[in-house]
Design a protein around this motif. Structure first.
Motif, PDB file in Angstrom:
ATOM      1  N   ALA A  94       5.058   2.995  10.928  1.00  0.00           N
ATOM      2  CA  ALA A  94       6.547   2.499  11.164  1.00  0.00           C
ATOM      3  C   ALA A  94       6.928   2.376   9.629  1.00  0.00           C
ATOM      4  O   ALA A  94       6.246   2.481   8.651  1.00  0.00           O
ATOM      5  N   LYS A  95       8.194   1.778   9.483  1.00  0.00           N
ATOM      6  CA  LYS A  95       8.851   1.768   8.141  1.00  0.00           C
ATOM      7  C   LYS A  95       8.367   0.587   7.212  1.00  0.00           C
ATOM      8  O   LYS A  95       7.439  -0.264   7.997  1.00  0.00           O
ATOM      9  N   THR A  96       7.852   1.092   6.143  1.00  0.00           N
ATOM     10  CA  THR A  96       7.221   0.020   5.195  1.00  0.00           C
ATOM     11  C   THR A  96       7.922  -1.206   5.006  1.00  0.00           C
ATOM     12  O   THR A  96       9.239  -1.161   4.926  1.00  0.00           O
ATOM     13  N   ILE A  97       7.176  -2.146   4.762  1.00  0.00           N
ATOM     14  CA  ILE A  97       7.852  -3.462   4.499  1.00  0.00           C
ATOM     15  C   ILE A  97       7.473  -4.110   3.171  1.00  0.00           C
ATOM     16  O   ILE A  97       6.272  -3.625   2.533  1.00  0.00           O
ATOM     17  N   GLY A  98       8.322  -4.666   2.297  1.00  0.00           N
ATOM     18  CA  GLY A  98       8.193  -5.163   1.170  1.00  0.00           C
ATOM     19  C   GLY A  98       7.924  -6.908   0.978  1.00  0.00           C
ATOM     20  O   GLY A  98       8.602  -7.336   1.733  1.00  0.00           O
ATOM     21  N   LEU A  99       7.168  -7.237   0.302  1.00  0.00           N
ATOM     22  CA  LEU A  99       6.977  -8.676   0.051  1.00  0.00           C
ATOM     23  C   LEU A  99       6.830  -8.979  -1.316  1.00  0.00           C
ATOM     24  O   LEU A  99       6.070  -8.280  -1.957  1.00  0.00           O
ATOM     25  N   ILE A 100       7.875  -9.920  -1.852  1.00  0.00           N
ATOM     26  CA  ILE A 100       7.652 -10.253  -3.321  1.00  0.00           C
ATOM     27  C   ILE A 100       6.993 -11.627  -3.031  1.00  0.00           C
ATOM     28  O   ILE A 100       7.586 -12.616  -2.328  1.00  0.00           O
TER      29      ILE A 100
END
Length: 151
Positions: A94-100
């Motif tokens: 699935a679509k990659t998720i970004g976390l800051i």
């Protein structure tokens, strides 16, 4: 950790406590790499941490900041999400998720910044006291105690 810690020291502390860190992230996270390097046209991009979520079937890009969140951070994490989607993920993912993960954030600014991106991005603050080993926590003053002393 010392008072004026660097990003490397923070990442080292997280790696020293990777099991605890994975538990903080939640169920289903698998560690892929630290300073995950992706070559881009004669240069390299280094993602602080790359995880794979076993239940969501997607990669999760994590960027660590030792300073407060800025809207520029959205551009960086969005770029990394697109790179992973293009060069790492497969058709089965699935679509990659970004976390800051940052020292602090203005919630209103964070909301506007996240809404400006089409990428799935989250922003979270960390508490340094949560990174200290249990045996040191009792001997260290809390943030509130330090702030009260400074007043």
């Amino acid at each position: 950790m010392r008072e004026d810690y660097s990003e490397k020291e923070l990442k080292d502390a997280l790696m020293d406590n990777i099991t605890k860190f994975l538990m903080e992230l939640g169920k289903g996270f698998a560690f892929v790499g630290r300073e995950y390097t992706i070559p881009i046209e004669g240069t390299e991009e280094k993602i602080d941490f790359l995880f794979y979520h076993l239940y969501l079937h997607c990669y999760v890009v994590v960027e660590v900041k030792t300073v407060a969140f800025t809207s520029r951070d959205i551009g960086q994490i969005g770029t990394y999400v697109n790179i992973v989607d293009d060069l790492v993920k497969t058709d089965f993912d699935a679509k990659t998720i970004g976390l800051i993960i940052c020292k602090s954030k203005n919630n209103i600014l964070a909301k506007y910044a996240v809404n400006s991106s089409k990428e799935p991005i989250g922003i979270s603050e960390y508490k340094l006291s949560n990174l200290l080993p249990v045996e040191y926590r009792a001997s260290m003053p809390t943030i509130e105690e330090i702030e009260n002393e400074l007043r």
